[in-house]
Design a protein around this motif. Sequence first.
Motif, PDB file in Angstrom:
ATOM      1  N   ILE A 230       0.794  -1.206   0.011  1.00 48.13           N
ATOM      2  CA  ILE A 230       0.003  -0.092   0.062  1.00 48.13           C
ATOM      3  C   ILE A 230       0.683   1.278   0.041  1.00 48.13           C
ATOM      4  CG2 ILE A 230      -1.754   1.318   1.262  1.00 48.13           C
ATOM      5  CD1 ILE A 230      -2.817  -1.184   2.488  1.00 48.13           C
ATOM      6  N   LYS A 231       2.009   1.249   0.918  1.00 46.64           N
ATOM      7  CA  LYS A 231       2.863   2.358   1.006  1.00 46.64           C
ATOM      8  C   LYS A 231       3.543   2.644  -0.458  1.00 46.64           C
ATOM      9  CE  LYS A 231       6.989   3.804   3.368  1.00 46.64           C
ATOM     10  NZ  LYS A 231       8.118   3.328   4.312  1.00 46.64           N
ATOM     11  N   HIS A 232       3.825   1.523  -1.313  1.00 44.33           N
ATOM     12  CA  HIS A 232       4.309   1.675  -2.542  1.00 44.33           C
ATOM     13  C   HIS A 232       3.422   2.012  -3.742  1.00 44.33           C
ATOM     14  CE1 HIS A 232       7.705   0.780  -0.309  1.00 44.33           C
ATOM     15  NE2 HIS A 232       8.431   1.256  -1.055  1.00 44.33           N
ATOM     16  N   GLY A 233       2.005   2.283  -3.410  1.00 41.69           N
ATOM     17  CA  GLY A 233       1.227   2.431  -4.482  1.00 41.69           C
ATOM     18  C   GLY A 233      -0.149   1.705  -4.676  1.00 41.69           C
ATOM     19  N   LEU A 234      -0.249   0.487  -4.181  1.00 39.79           N
ATOM     20  CA  LEU A 234      -1.540  -0.350  -4.093  1.00 39.79           C
ATOM     21  C   LEU A 234      -2.765   0.302  -3.532  1.00 39.79           C
ATOM     22  CD1 LEU A 234      -2.356  -3.398  -4.726  1.00 39.79           C
ATOM     23  CD2 LEU A 234      -2.105  -3.659  -2.202  1.00 39.79           C
ATOM     24  N   LYS A 235      -3.672   0.134  -4.586  1.00 37.74           N
ATOM     25  CA  LYS A 235      -5.031   1.291  -4.070  1.00 37.74           C
ATOM     26  C   LYS A 235      -6.021   0.248  -3.633  1.00 37.74           C
ATOM     27  CE  LYS A 235      -3.601   5.092  -4.429  1.00 37.74           C
ATOM     28  NZ  LYS A 235      -3.552   5.788  -2.994  1.00 37.74           N
ATOM     29  N   GLY A 236      -5.793  -1.181  -4.077  1.00 38.60           N
ATOM     30  CA  GLY A 236      -7.238  -1.674  -3.681  1.00 38.60           C
ATOM     31  C   GLY A 236      -6.766  -3.304  -3.420  1.00 38.60           C
ATOM     32  N   MET A 237      -7.354  -3.951  -2.709  1.00 33.25           N
ATOM     33  CA  MET A 237      -7.013  -5.447  -2.215  1.00 33.25           C
ATOM     34  C   MET A 237      -8.569  -6.162  -2.446  1.00 33.25           C
ATOM     35  SD  MET A 237      -4.647  -4.986   0.837  1.00 33.25           S
ATOM     36  CE  MET A 237      -5.813  -3.427   1.149  1.00 33.25           C
ATOM     37  N   ILE A 238      -8.666  -7.361  -3.094  1.00 34.55           N
ATOM     38  CA  ILE A 238     -10.060  -8.072  -3.004  1.00 34.55           C
ATOM     39  C   ILE A 238      -9.736  -9.256  -2.039  1.00 34.55           C
ATOM     40  CG2 ILE A 238     -11.912  -8.925  -4.210  1.00 34.55           C
ATOM     41  CD1 ILE A 238     -10.905  -7.223  -6.572  1.00 34.55           C
ATOM     42  N   GLY A 239     -10.492  -9.741  -1.116  1.00 34.43           N
ATOM     43  CA  GLY A 239     -10.570 -10.681  -0.406  1.00 34.43           C
ATOM     44  C   GLY A 239     -11.685 -11.180   0.493  1.00 34.43           C
ATOM     45  N   LYS A 240     -11.496 -11.985   1.302  1.00 31.97           N
ATOM     46  CA  LYS A 240     -12.762 -11.902   2.232  1.00 31.97           C
ATOM     47  C   LYS A 240     -11.928 -12.222   3.707  1.00 31.97           C
ATOM     48  CE  LYS A 240     -12.740 -17.249   2.288  1.00 31.97           C
ATOM     49  NZ  LYS A 240     -12.535 -17.772   3.595  1.00 31.97           N
ATOM     50  N   GLY A 241     -12.762 -11.807   4.736  1.00 34.64           N
ATOM     51  CA  GLY A 241     -12.506 -11.762   6.282  1.00 34.64           C
ATOM     52  C   GLY A 241     -11.644 -10.737   6.788  1.00 34.64           C
ATOM     53  N   LYS A 242     -11.288 -10.811   8.024  1.00 36.30           N
ATOM     54  CA  LYS A 242     -10.811  -9.561   8.546  1.00 36.30           C
ATOM     55  C   LYS A 242      -9.332  -9.400   8.264  1.00 36.30           C
ATOM     56  CE  LYS A 242     -12.115 -12.006  12.498  1.00 36.30           C
ATOM     57  NZ  LYS A 242     -12.484 -12.353  13.944  1.00 36.30           N
ATOM     58  N   ARG A 243      -9.012  -7.972   8.329  1.00 39.93           N
ATOM     59  CA  ARG A 243      -7.799  -7.531   8.111  1.00 39.93           C
ATOM     60  C   ARG A 243      -7.444  -6.942   9.681  1.00 39.93           C
ATOM     61  NH1 ARG A 243      -6.215  -7.137   3.014  1.00 39.93           N
ATOM     62  NH2 ARG A 243      -4.214  -7.793   3.933  1.00 39.93           N
ATOM     63  N   ASN A 244      -6.183  -6.817   9.704  1.00 41.60           N
ATOM     64  CA  ASN A 244      -5.363  -6.481  11.159  1.00 41.60           C
ATOM     65  C   ASN A 244      -5.348  -5.035  11.198  1.00 41.60           C
ATOM     66  OD1 ASN A 244      -3.150  -5.736   9.900  1.00 41.60           O
ATOM     67  ND2 ASN A 244      -2.032  -7.235  10.847  1.00 41.60           N
ATOM     68  N   GLN A 245      -5.013  -4.364  12.282  1.00 38.16           N
ATOM     69  CA  GLN A 245      -5.249  -2.953  12.465  1.00 38.16           C
ATOM     70  C   GLN A 245      -3.831  -2.140  11.699  1.00 38.16           C
ATOM     71  OE1 GLN A 245      -7.422  -1.783  14.275  1.00 38.16           O
ATOM     72  NE2 GLN A 245      -6.915   0.162  13.578  1.00 38.16           N
ATOM     73  N   ASP A 246      -2.665  -2.862  11.504  1.00 37.90           N
ATOM     74  CA  ASP A 246      -1.728  -2.410  10.517  1.00 37.90           C
ATOM     75  C   ASP A 246      -2.316  -2.146   8.942  1.00 37.90           C
ATOM     76  OD1 ASP A 246      -0.138  -2.761  12.369  1.00 37.90           O
ATOM     77  OD2 ASP A 246       1.066  -4.369  12.019  1.00 37.90           O
ATOM     78  N   VAL A 247      -3.246  -2.970   8.391  1.00 37.09           N
ATOM     79  CA  VAL A 247      -3.543  -2.771   7.128  1.00 37.09           C
ATOM     80  C   VAL A 247      -4.640  -1.671   6.923  1.00 37.09           C
ATOM     81  CG1 VAL A 247      -4.992  -3.822   5.290  1.00 37.09           C
ATOM     82  CG2 VAL A 247      -3.284  -5.231   6.360  1.00 37.09           C
ATOM     83  N   LYS A 248      -5.499  -1.584   8.132  1.00 36.81           N
ATOM     84  CA  LYS A 248      -6.563  -0.597   8.248  1.00 36.81           C
ATOM     85  C   LYS A 248      -5.721   0.835   8.216  1.00 36.81           C
ATOM     86  CE  LYS A 248      -9.561  -3.542  10.743  1.00 36.81           C
ATOM     87  NZ  LYS A 248     -10.519  -3.784  12.006  1.00 36.81           N
ATOM     88  N   GLU A 249      -4.812   0.968   9.124  1.00 32.56           N
ATOM     89  CA  GLU A 249      -3.982   2.103   9.233  1.00 32.56           C
ATOM     90  C   GLU A 249      -3.277   2.513   8.031  1.00 32.56           C
ATOM     91  OE1 GLU A 249      -3.855   4.365  11.779  1.00 32.56           O
ATOM     92  OE2 GLU A 249      -5.177   2.945  13.173  1.00 32.56           O
ATOM     93  N   ALA A 250      -2.637   1.528   7.265  1.00 32.18           N
ATOM     94  CA  ALA A 250      -2.249   1.702   5.986  1.00 32.18           C
ATOM     95  C   ALA A 250      -3.101   2.265   4.967  1.00 32.18           C
ATOM     96  CB  ALA A 250      -1.450   0.493   5.332  1.00 32.18           C
TER      97      ALA A 250
END
Lengths: 283, 186
Positions: B94-114
């Motif tokens: 994400i830091k290097h430009g990724l704008k979207g991820m597609i999956g299923k299920g919960k993400r952790n706090q680091d991902v949400k912050e990013a």
Amino acid sequence: MREIAYEDIVKAVKNMVIHTATNLPEDAMKKLQEAHEKEKSPVAKKVLEQLLENAEIARTEKRPLCQDTGLAVYFVKVGQDVKITGGLLKDAINEGTEQGYIEGYLRASTCDCFTRENLKEKIGYNLPAVIHIDLVEGDKIEIEYAAKGGGSENVSRARVLAPAQGREGVIDFVKDVISEAGPNPCPPIIVGVGIGGTFEKAAISSKYALFREAGQPNPDPDVAEFEKELLFELNKLGIGAMGMGGTETVLAVHVEKNPCHIASLPVSVNVQCHSSRHSHITL
Amino acid sequence: MSQVHYLTTPLSDEDVENLKAGDIVYLSGTIFTARDAAHKRLVDLIENKEELPFQLDGAVIYFVGPTPPKPGDPIGSAGPTTSYRMDSYSPTLIKHGLKGMIGKGKRNQDVKEACKKYKAVYFGATGGAGALLGKLIKEAKVIAYEELGPEAIRMLRVENFPVTVINDAYGNDLYEEGRKQYEVKD
């Protein structure tokens, strides 16, 4: 002794594996339709609509319901008056599994635990299958099969409670497991609960509970009552289809109860995703 | 109230800013597949300042390990896999430009912050709808790590691929909010 040929077992298993990957069984289909009717959340209702449409596409176009075509799990009841000719029963089931997964264009999902290397070359395509064999009376072989996905296995848990925790302790444990799992096991789910026996007996019972027709109550009326109570409690969690919030989180709870040691209260929770792909054959 | 958006990749900051948790998005254009093993390799490349097999800027990654295609089909069944296994890698991408991820299920706090800090979103696709979602993939080509089999990086062309915004760029989480709405407290 009635003779059953190795090759006949291979063929029957192969056909069952291919069929099960693309055909959602009637019991699961019916439960999904009921959930779709009852669901109060419009977002979750839309997800359930997609799942019903998915089942229709899979069936008519022979596409796997899910890309996780699972590890192959079998419960086999072998009549003690049966003689298998031409090879070993486990080899026949594994061979049928491999052929089915290759010919059905299914995914090879077995790997080494630590290196994570796919084992399709070393051991076989999606092998080994997980096979539980029981010897029973009669001259037939009954093979029950499930294609078990990884997402719902990952949230399954077992624990040995203190006897004083009792019935309430079991309810709390099951609730905690399903609450923590949230969206991850692809709800709406079917919950298998194994209570009693030893540590491994509880775990295997929870798996076998998932092989029951969805919503079929335990023949023991007290256990059936417990299943109803658990279903009611779990649907209060509000997780909903794919975890997006909703009233229909659990399609059915199946409990298998065994006598246990005076010192223990083992309990195991095995979760089945909505794509409850199972089948059985009798030879 | 949940809104419906039709978006074409690559995604811009503005595209991401318009999305709220609970919105439904129909994605078209090119997306890339990657699971655990491929993620590890991508992060290694970034750390070693080497070139990536695809342009990360504005990209959308789909967490999927499809079934093998039948003859004549671009891809087999292709629904999302559980996303938490990518949690340790996603923030770097994400830091290097990724704008979207597609999956299923919960993400952790680091991902949400990013997602908040660098403007990105996490989409949920319907798990177990592999037959339906696979049909919406019109082209598929392995572009890296063929030896990883189902875990190789594929370039997919999708048309109106249905996803729901789970984590938006404002810190909202549909899993938490949706559940709160329907939870029955004793």
